[in-house]
Design an enzyme around this catalytic site. Structure first.
Site, short mmCIF file in Angstrom:
data_model
loop_
_atom_site.label_atom_id
_atom_site.label_comp_id
_atom_site.label_asym_id
_atom_site.label_seq_id
_atom_site.Cartn_x
_atom_site.Cartn_y
_atom_site.Cartn_z
N GLY A 280 7.34 5.54 7.53
CA GLY A 280 6.44 6.68 7.66
C GLY A 280 6.60 7.36 9.01
CB CYS B 286 13.26 9.74 6.66
SG CYS B 286 14.12 8.40 5.80
CE LYS C 42 -1.77 2.62 3.13
NZ LYS C 42 -1.77 3.95 2.42
CD GLU D 232 13.03 5.07 7.77
OE1 GLU D 232 13.10 6.00 8.61
OE2 GLU D 232 12.72 5.22 6.60
CD GLU E 7 10.36 13.54 10.37
OE1 GLU E 7 11.17 12.99 9.60
OE2 GLU E 7 9.39 12.95 10.89
#
Length: 546
Positions: free
Chosen positions: A280, A341, A227, A303, A449
């Site tokens: 994500g 990231c 997905k 992750e 973030e």
């Protein structure tokens, strides 16, 4: 590689093979009409004129199929970040359709798990070659769908090619361990595929990060339901066609589309899913752990987020090293609009060279990272507003904007105002590179973030303070260390609380090295042997010596 005519039924019924006129499927339209940025733009303009956005379809059991549910609420609008205009509708796959895809993967697993390593390797190499053959097509749609520059998209397509090629050869040379219990027994490790996996990838590097999961999943004999993010679904849609052309057995890889709360939650929680590989946000990672807490045997590889530091020591700013230092710090901050990231969004500079660094860094970024040329649009209106909110907070906190500023407010379009594609970039999600100094250490701008083209620059006095500032974060994904001192490279580098540390470099990776973070940046590692640990189960065999 010369493309051979596929024998897959879904491909045999393409326009040129069909004996009677029929409605062109979405995948046929994209595949045959969008080989370059020019043709893709023309293709979208034609659909704009007819007010018919693309409707993507799930890829289940080797075919592109519409979802069972077709209500208005089961579609998600997908917008072009560079224009802010609607260009596609993505199905929000409902739980029943999710379970059907999982069942397809489950049915395909026994045969695929018994497929020889050589045969699996050949499939992976064929997929790699097919993606390479259509490199430009994938790059064009990745750029349109995600907002990144075309050049950046090409780099990521090349990495997707490498992902399949690497694991195609890895499984042919895999080693295992054997040990002797003197005079008693020989023990050895035996591995087998873990089963059906949910592979959930993010919107920032859609093709690259999805194939980073798909390639080892296939290589180690697992099947999957993938997905992608509902924000960037196009490259995953195109991958289904590649799997058809490669002749991949039906059900081995299934691709479904949808959001997290509806589609992702149903996929992760399915008792038929034996493992989850997710990239994500940290909040979603926590939700996955909670949803699978009672399923102890389910493999999890998460992750998650990062707020990565870049440490700049004064020796790296000496004339012979300065250009390299500035280039690395800038690329770590602004590549892909800062939507990686691993980006170094917190820069800490030794105080003796702080002013010098800020001056050279600001000049370099202004010349090198130009909006609309080397910097793309951010991925969505929601993300645009998030970044804008942090920049408003920075202004409120008294930060100095050396570059950039608070971007203009963008309101979501009214339903009557949504068009398929716009000819203007005024409604696009454009945020210029922004460098901030004088940000208070307790500001959320330094803590959270942001995941955009925003970097903070602060100072430190000595090594001890540099390490303390770098580690003062809930995250621990990556770090960049810039110094000319060989002893410091190890002395400081080994103290940094980060799963990956780059010294005088950034974003260089050998695909066998462990990839993952510490603290709230995730759990588990992937890459080479680490990916094998994710996608296989190990049993220790004991054979008596008598």
């Amino acid at each position: 590689m010369e493309r051979e005519k596929s024998t897959h039924p879904a491909v045999m019924t393409s326009i040129e093979d069909s004996p009677v006129p029929r409605k062109i499927s979405p995948i046929d339209e994209i595949w045959t009409n969008a080989h370059s940025l020019k043709t893709a733009t023309t293709f979208l303009k034609d659909r704009s004129d007819s007010h018919t956005p693309l409707h993507l379809q799930n890829f289940v059991s080797g075919d592109f199929t519409p979802t069972v549910s077709s209500s208005a609420g089961s579609w998600i609008d997908s917008f072009n970040p560079k224009t802010g205009a609607l260009f596609a509708k993505v199905p929000c796959t409902q739980p029943d359709d999710v379970e059907a895809a999982v069942q397809a993967a489950k049915a395909a697993f026994p045969a695929w798990a018994k497929t020889s390593r050589v045969e699996r390797s050949q499939y992976l190499q064929r997929i790699s070659d097919l993606i390479k053959l259509d490199r430009e097509k994938f790059a064009v749609w990745e750029s349109i769908d995600q907002g990144k520059t075309l050049e950046r998209a090409r780099i990521e397509v090349d990495r997707a090619v490498a992902n399949f090629s690497y694991f195609a050869t890895y499984i042919l040379h895999e080693q295992t361990a054997a040990r002797m219990i003197d005079g008693v027994a020989l023990t050895y490790e035996h591995r087998s595929p873990a089963g059906v996996f949910a592979l959930i990838s993010p919107w920032n590097m859609p093709l690259y990060l999805l194939t980073w999961k798909l390639a080892p999943c296939l290589a180690f004999g697992c099947t999957a339901v993938a997905k992608p993010s509902e924000i960037t679904s196009m490259s995953a849609f195109l991958l289904g066609r590649v799997f058809q052309e490669a002749g991949l057995p039906r059900g081995v890889i299934n691709i479904i589309f949808g959001d997290g709360p509806t589609t992702g939650a149903a996929l992760v929680a399915s008792p038929l899913v034996n493992g989850v590989s997710f990239t994500g946000g940290t909040e979603t990672g926590i939700a996955i752990r909670q949803a699978t807490a009672a399923q102890i045997g389910k493999h999890l590889s998460l992750e998650l987020g990062g707020k990565n530091p870049t440490l700049v020591f004064s020796d790296s700013m000496l004339p012979e090293h300065r250009d390299r230092t500035i280039r690395i710090a800038a690329s770590a901050a602004f590549e892909n609009q800062g939507e990686i990231c691993l980006c170094g969004s917190r820069i800490y500079v030794e105080k003796t060279m702080y002013d010098d660094f800020v001056r050279h860094f600001t000049d370099y970024v202004a010349k090198t990272y130009v909006l609309g040329q080397t910097v793309g649009a951010v991925a969505s209106l929601q993300h645009y507003n998030k970044i804008r909110g942090y920049l408003q907070l920075a202004a409120k906190d008294g930060a100095t904007f050396n570059l950039g500023g608070v971007p203009a407010a963008l309101l979501p379009p009214d339903d009557d105002d949504i068009t398929v594609i716009s000819n203007s970039e005024e409604r696009g999600y454009w945020i210029p590179p922004t460098t901030l100094t004088n940000v208070p250490l307790d500001s959320l701008v330094l803590k959270d973030e942001i995941f955009g083209p925003v970097v903070t620059i602060s100072s430190f006095q000595d090594e001890q303070e540099a390490v303390s500032l770098a580690n003062d974060s809930e995250y621990g994904l990556a770090a960049v260390l810039l110094t000319a001192d060989g002893a410091r490279m190890r002395r400081v580098g080994e103290q940094l609380e980060a799963g990956m540390v780059w010294v005088n470099s950034w974003l260089v990776r050998e695909l066998g090295t462990p990839f993952g973070g510490m603290k709230n940046s995730g759990t588990g590692r992937e890459g080479g042997d680490s990916s094998r640990d994710v996608f296989t189960v190990v049993r220790t065999m004991h054979l008596p010596s008598f």
